[in-house]
Design an enzyme around this catalytic site. Structure first.
Site, short mmCIF file in Angstrom:
data_model
loop_
_atom_site.label_atom_id
_atom_site.label_comp_id
_atom_site.label_asym_id
_atom_site.label_seq_id
_atom_site.Cartn_x
_atom_site.Cartn_y
_atom_site.Cartn_z
N LYS A 52 0.83 -1.21 0.00
CA LYS A 52 0.00 0.00 0.00
C LYS A 52 0.86 1.26 0.00
O LYS A 52 0.61 2.21 -0.74
CB LYS A 52 -0.92 0.00 1.23
CG LYS A 52 -2.01 -1.05 1.19
CD LYS A 52 -2.86 -0.95 2.45
CE LYS A 52 -4.03 -1.93 2.41
NZ LYS A 52 -4.88 -1.82 3.62
N CYS A 68 -0.52 0.92 6.20
CA CYS A 68 -0.77 -0.03 7.29
C CYS A 68 -1.76 -1.11 6.84
O CYS A 68 -2.59 -0.86 5.96
CB CYS A 68 -1.36 0.67 8.52
SG CYS A 68 -0.30 1.87 9.30
N ASP A 69 -1.65 -2.27 7.46
CA ASP A 69 -2.65 -3.30 7.25
C ASP A 69 -2.66 -4.23 8.46
O ASP A 69 -1.62 -4.43 9.09
CB ASP A 69 -2.39 -4.11 5.99
CG ASP A 69 -3.69 -4.73 5.47
OD1 ASP A 69 -4.05 -5.81 5.97
OD2 ASP A 69 -4.34 -4.13 4.61
N SER A 70 -3.84 -4.75 8.78
CA SER A 70 -3.98 -5.61 9.96
C SER A 70 -4.59 -6.95 9.61
O SER A 70 -5.46 -7.04 8.73
CB SER A 70 -4.87 -4.92 11.01
OG SER A 70 -4.37 -3.66 11.37
#
Length: 200
Positions: A52, A68-70
């Site tokens: 991203k 960010c990614d979760s």
């Protein structure tokens, strides 16, 4: 002053940054999250965050871009966004009364410099009833969030506790970001909106 760009459409991430004194420009990356897979949840979160960040940063070389990614690791599986009501309900039937490990990958890029790090927190889920699951899923909130829950919305009542930085569970760890921006020679307070900084 360094311009901050958030490569995410997440309202929770934007709200967290704003509460911490930073108002970024939001540029959605357009990365297809479903195209990336891994057997390691932490690595997947980091890889998604990096993808991203890079997608947005290629057109913003002078800005500090944050991606960010979760994902949630639970009983040997990796849970991203449920996407539909049936998946969200089935997931909550498994999660209730148990605990999972939420990983949030962070990638920051400024010019040719890049740092990638993952923050993790243990999430303890309440032993919610079938009726509560039905109502929560019907609200639509859990369908498009990692793991199928939030800690800053309707789902907050269904979380018994968190071990670690709670910002990690909202999708962006502010304490970790402070450490990462230092790698670029920046002070966290320099990124604050002017209203939060004293006159110099």
């Amino acid at each position: 002053m360094t311009k901050v760009v958030l490569a995410s459409a997440s309202p929770a991430r934007l709200a967290t940054l704003r509460a911490a004194g930073i108002t970024p420009e939001v540029v959605v990356s357009g990365v297809d999250e479903s195209a990336m897979t891994s057997h390691d949840a932490a690595n997947l979160a980091a890889a998604l965050a990096q993808a991203k960040c890079r997608a947005v940063a290629k057109d913003r070389p002078g800005d500090l871009v944050i991606g960010c990614d979760s994902v949630l690791a639970f009983e040997g599986e990796i849970f991203g966004k449920p996407g539909d009501a049936r998946t969200a309900a089935a997931r909550w039937q498994r999660l209730r009364g148990k605990s999972g490990l939420l990983h949030t990958g962070h990638c920051l890029r400024l010019g040719d410099q890049e740092v990638v790090e993952t923050a993790s927190a243990v999430v303890h889920f309440a032993d919610v009833s079938d009726a509560e699951i039905i109502e929560y899923v019907s609200s639509g909130e859990p369908l498009q969030v990692a793991g199928g829950f939030t800690v800053d919305g309707l789902g907050s009542a269904f979380i018994r506790g968190i071990e670690g930085d709670h910002h990690t569970v909202t999708g962006i760890s502010v304490p970790l970001l402070r450490e990462l921006v230092a790698d670029f020679g920046l002070r966290w307070t320099d990124l604050w909106d002017p209203a939060h900084r004293r006159a110099r």
